[in-house]
Design an enzyme around this catalytic site. Structure first.
Site, PDB file in Angstrom:
ATOM      1  N   LYS A  51     -56.331 -78.561-103.092  1.00 55.15           N
ATOM      2  CA  LYS A  51     -54.876 -78.804-103.002  1.00 55.15           C
ATOM      3  C   LYS A  51     -54.337 -78.280-101.673  1.00 55.15           C
ATOM      4  O   LYS A  51     -53.637 -78.976-100.941  1.00 55.15           O
ATOM      5  CB  LYS A  51     -54.129 -78.119-104.140  1.00 55.15           C
ATOM      6  N   ASN A  52     -54.689 -77.036-101.329  1.00 59.92           N
ATOM      7  CA  ASN A  52     -54.078 -76.394-100.166  1.00 59.92           C
ATOM      8  C   ASN A  52     -54.639 -76.866 -98.828  1.00 59.92           C
ATOM      9  O   ASN A  52     -54.094 -76.531 -97.780  1.00 59.92           O
ATOM     10  CB  ASN A  52     -54.173 -74.873-100.302  1.00 59.92           C
ATOM     11  N   CYS A  59     -38.692 -69.110-105.021  1.00 58.37           N
ATOM     12  CA  CYS A  59     -40.000 -69.339-105.631  1.00 58.37           C
ATOM     13  C   CYS A  59     -40.284 -68.190-106.592  1.00 58.37           C
ATOM     14  O   CYS A  59     -39.906 -67.048-106.329  1.00 58.37           O
ATOM     15  CB  CYS A  59     -41.083 -69.388-104.554  1.00 58.37           C
ATOM     16  N   ARG A  61     -40.475 -65.780-100.056  1.00 59.54           N
ATOM     17  CA  ARG A  61     -41.208 -66.776 -99.232  1.00 59.54           C
ATOM     18  C   ARG A  61     -40.333 -67.428 -98.167  1.00 59.54           C
ATOM     19  O   ARG A  61     -40.163 -68.657 -98.136  1.00 59.54           O
ATOM     20  CB  ARG A  61     -41.870 -67.825-100.110  1.00 59.54           C
ATOM     21  N   ASP A 106     -54.391 -65.900-104.613  1.00 58.80           N
ATOM     22  CA  ASP A 106     -54.387 -67.002-105.582  1.00 58.80           C
ATOM     23  C   ASP A 106     -55.421 -66.827-106.683  1.00 58.80           C
ATOM     24  O   ASP A 106     -55.497 -67.650-107.599  1.00 58.80           O
ATOM     25  CB  ASP A 106     -54.609 -68.341-104.861  1.00 58.80           C
ATOM     26  N   ARG A 119     -49.716 -78.804-111.267  1.00 56.72           N
ATOM     27  CA  ARG A 119     -49.440 -78.840-109.827  1.00 56.72           C
ATOM     28  C   ARG A 119     -50.710 -78.626-109.022  1.00 56.72           C
ATOM     29  O   ARG A 119     -50.822 -79.071-107.896  1.00 56.72           O
ATOM     30  CB  ARG A 119     -48.474 -77.726-109.449  1.00 56.72           C
TER      31      ARG A 119
HETATM   32  C1  EPZ Z   1     -50.143 -70.579 -98.749  1.00 58.12           C
HETATM   33  O1  EPZ Z   1     -48.738 -70.364 -98.921  1.00 58.12           O
HETATM   34  C2  EPZ Z   1     -50.650 -71.202-100.049  1.00 58.12           C
HETATM   35  N1  EPZ Z   1     -49.948 -72.450-100.294  1.00 58.12           N
HETATM   36  C3  EPZ Z   1     -50.415 -70.247-101.207  1.00 58.12           C
HETATM   37  O2  EPZ Z   1     -51.006 -70.806-102.383  1.00 58.12           O
HETATM   38  C4  EPZ Z   1     -51.121 -68.936-100.913  1.00 58.12           C
HETATM   39  O3  EPZ Z   1     -50.821 -68.020-101.929  1.00 58.12           O
HETATM   40  C5  EPZ Z   1     -50.649 -68.372 -99.556  1.00 58.12           C
HETATM   41  O4  EPZ Z   1     -50.846 -69.336 -98.519  1.00 58.12           O
HETATM   42  C6  EPZ Z   1     -51.390 -67.114 -99.156  1.00 58.12           C
HETATM   43  O5  EPZ Z   1     -52.742 -67.321 -99.120  1.00 58.12           O
HETATM   44  C7  EPZ Z   1     -50.386 -73.580 -99.671  1.00 58.12           C
HETATM   45  O6  EPZ Z   1     -51.317 -73.594 -98.891  1.00 58.12           O
HETATM   46  C8  EPZ Z   1     -49.645 -74.841 -99.981  1.00 58.12           C
HETATM   47  P1  EPZ Z   1     -48.036 -67.584 -96.130  1.00 58.12           P
HETATM   48  P2  EPZ Z   1     -47.788 -70.010 -97.670  1.00 58.12           P
HETATM   49  O7  EPZ Z   1     -47.114 -68.241 -95.170  1.00 58.12           O
HETATM   50  O8  EPZ Z   1     -48.213 -70.794 -96.491  1.00 58.12           O
HETATM   51  C9  EPZ Z   1     -44.583 -64.241 -95.711  1.00 58.12           C
HETATM   52  C10 EPZ Z   1     -51.126 -71.548-104.617  1.00 58.12           C
HETATM   53  O9  EPZ Z   1     -51.173 -70.881-105.661  1.00 58.12           O
HETATM   54  N2  EPZ Z   1     -43.943 -65.180 -94.765  1.00 58.12           N
HETATM   55  O10 EPZ Z   1     -49.390 -67.239 -95.668  1.00 58.12           O
HETATM   56  O11 EPZ Z   1     -46.394 -70.136 -98.127  1.00 58.12           O
HETATM   57  C11 EPZ Z   1     -44.597 -64.788 -97.147  1.00 58.12           C
HETATM   58  O12 EPZ Z   1     -43.396 -64.548 -97.805  1.00 58.12           O
HETATM   59  C12 EPZ Z   1     -50.158 -71.147-103.486  1.00 58.12           C
HETATM   60  O13 EPZ Z   1     -51.852 -72.534-104.405  1.00 58.12           O
HETATM   61  C13 EPZ Z   1     -42.775 -64.802 -94.131  1.00 58.12           C
HETATM   62  O14 EPZ Z   1     -42.248 -63.711 -94.354  1.00 58.12           O
HETATM   63  O15 EPZ Z   1     -48.142 -68.458 -97.472  1.00 58.12           O
HETATM   64  C14 EPZ Z   1     -45.780 -64.062 -97.760  1.00 58.12           C
HETATM   65  O16 EPZ Z   1     -45.382 -62.805 -98.185  1.00 58.12           O
HETATM   66  C15 EPZ Z   1     -49.192 -70.088-103.892  1.00 58.12           C
HETATM   67  N3  EPZ Z   1     -42.193 -65.680 -93.269  1.00 58.12           N
HETATM   68  C16 EPZ Z   1     -46.733 -63.958 -96.576  1.00 58.12           C
HETATM   69  O17 EPZ Z   1     -45.959 -64.107 -95.392  1.00 58.12           O
HETATM   70  C17 EPZ Z   1     -42.747 -66.913 -92.986  1.00 58.12           C
HETATM   71  O18 EPZ Z   1     -42.185 -67.691 -92.196  1.00 58.12           O
HETATM   72  C18 EPZ Z   1     -47.858 -64.989 -96.568  1.00 58.12           C
HETATM   73  O19 EPZ Z   1     -47.300 -66.273 -96.697  1.00 58.12           O
HETATM   74  C19 EPZ Z   1     -43.950 -67.275 -93.621  1.00 58.12           C
HETATM   75  C20 EPZ Z   1     -44.542 -66.389 -94.514  1.00 58.12           C
END
Ligand code: EPZ
Length: 422
Positions: free
Chosen positions: A22-23, A115, A120, A305, A397
């Site tokens: 998916k990701n 979320c 996020r 995850d 999902r």
């Molecule tokens: C991706 O989300 C995945 N989703 C998530 O999987 C996964 O949990 C996550 O990466 C971490 O591995 C997809 O790939 C579609 P991040 P993403 O940006 O890109 C903070 C699942 O279950 N942050 O690496 O949203 C954020 O809040 C899902 O399949 C900011 O503060 O994750 C978090 O605490 C859930 N500002 C951390 O960084 C930003 O602009 C990591 O988020 C971006 C992120």
């Protein structure tokens, strides 16, 4: 609305094949915006991938998604907007921002909104795109981004590794003028898969999978023609099903090299996991597991995850496990539901203390987010009597044909209509 009915206590046996990731699929689907044409294979048929396809269609792309193959073709008039109605159902829609901006010089994308697992924000995405020359404003819940001419390569240093931020920047930079360097980039395997799909279409990228990625922009890309990698989190989830329900299974199309941190922790807990070849593993449970601590980290550490599914297994282990969640600030919602099944868990800030119990007992529980629901399935497979899991739309999902795959391994799981008001 539907629910799952699970009659637990049955060991699992047989072979299961892992679906496409998916990701990895989601950013690769949005990368199709950068080209005239795309053919993407091994795309799992999920609510989220269908939403991504619906977004492209709504923008005016011609799409055809059948049997895990997606065709995308650019048509004359493209609407460079991602509507709230679709974006609110899937945060990853933000990954359309970089490609729209890079290809059409403008984009209007709805802000993702709240979320269940954390705030996020997308501030890192916007800050980095501004460094490539984008003018960005937020208005009435929408991000408006424009650029005069092409984006321009620049050096980006993320405050902390972000998967989505790295993917958005990568897709924006492949059509930018000059060189972009992303420092403190995320290293997740899905980013490598995206880079491979783009490179096959003529992009110039180096360092994907490390914390420094260099991209030299090109004028245009050729057709994206790519097969998505298998889903490492689905593979890890099936390992957790053996950890709770017991038995012995073989997992095919398993991206073993990308789940070493997960395999290591389940082995530490006492599961037997044998690598038969690069894409096939055998898992066997012999006796009670022992308590094992985890701390979620960015790749290659233990993935957030898989935290909930691992916790479900530790509910039945011998002793006390300490589970720390360091990526998302609100990712323990499954704990209250596991308590309903008789687990013994206390929470202290970002730490859960799991005391293993002799057995879990079936009850009615509620899914709250994608991975939390997978942990309830894992617990339900082990629990005595019947477990009913409500709001399984969360599961759909991210897991393709989950109940059919489990039924083929001998589990008693049924998807039935949920009584109102669920
Ligand atoms: C991706 O989300 C995945 N989703 C998530 O999987 C996964 O949990 C996550 O990466 C971490 O591995 C997809 O790939 C579609 P991040 P993403 O940006 O890109 C903070 C699942 O279950 N942050 O690496 O949203 C954020 O809040 C899902 O399949 C900011 O503060 O994750 C978090 O605490 C859930 N500002 C951390 O960084 C930003 O602009 C990591 O988020 C971006 C992120």
């Amino acid at each position: 609305m539907y629910k799952f009915i699970i009659k637990g206590g049955k060991e699992l046996k047989g072979t299961v094949k892992i679906s496409g990731s998916k990701n990895a699929s989601l950013p690769i689907i949005f990368a199709a915006i950068l080209t005239k044409e795309a053919q993407i294979e091994n795309v799992p048929n999920l609510r989220d991938t269908r939403t991504a396809v619906a977004l492209l269609k709504d923008m005016g792309f011609e799409t055809c998604f059948e049997k895990n193959t997606l065709f995308v073709r650019e048509k004359e008039k493209i609407k460079t907007e991602a509507d709230y109605e679709l974006v609110r159902t899937m945060r990853a829609s933000i990954l359309s921002l970089g490609p729209l901006l890079a290809k059409y010089g403008k984009a209007k994308v709805s802000l993702p909104g709240g979320c269940a697992i954390g705030a996020r924000p997308i501030n890192f995405h916007l800050k980095a795109l501004s460094k490539l020359g984008a003018e960005i404003s937020i208005d009435h819940g929408y991000i408006n981004a424009t650029v005069k001419g092409r984006l321009k390569g620049a050096e980006i240093v993320f405050d902390k590794p972000t998967v989505g931020g790295t993917e958005n920047l990568l897709m924006a930079a492949v059509l930018a003028k000059g060189k972009t360097v992303i420092k403190n980039a995320a290293k997740e395997p899905e980013i490598v898969d995206l880079a491979n799909a783009l490179k096959k279409a003529g992009a110039i990228i180096e360092g994907e999978g490390t914390d420094t990625i260099e991209i030299t922009g090109v004028e245009e890309l050729s057709k994206i023609d790519y097969t998505v990698m298998p889903d490492r989190i689905e593979a890890g989830t099936f390992i957790s099903f053996i950890a709770t329900a017991g038995g012995e299974i073989t997992i095919e199309d398993c991206p073993y090299d990308t789940i070493e941190a997960v395999v290591q922790k389940f082995k530490e807990a006492g599961l037997t996991i044998e690598k038969l070849n690069n894409v096939t593993i055998k898992i066997k449970k012999e006796g009670k597991l022992k308590a094992t601590d985890i701390t979620t980290q960015v790749y290659p550490g233990f993935p957030t995850d898989m935290q909930a599914q691992f916790m479900a297994a530790m509910c039945l282990a011998e002793g006390v496990s300490i589970i720390k969640e360091t990526i998302f600030e609100n990712r323990f919602q499954h704990v209250l539901e596991l308590l309903r099944l008789g687990a013994n868990i206390t929470i202290d800030g970002n730490t859960a203390i799991v005391k293993g119990v002799e057995k879990l007992i079936g009850a009615k529980v509620m899914a709250t987010d994608l991975r939390a629901s997978a942990s309830l399935v894992a617990a339900g497979l082990a629990a005595e009597n019947t477990t009913e899991i409500y709001r399984i739309y969360h599961l759909e999902r991210g897991y393709e044909n989950l109940e059919k795959k489990l039924q083929s391994l001998g589990a008693y799981i049924e998807k039935v209509k949920a009584e109102k008001p669920f």
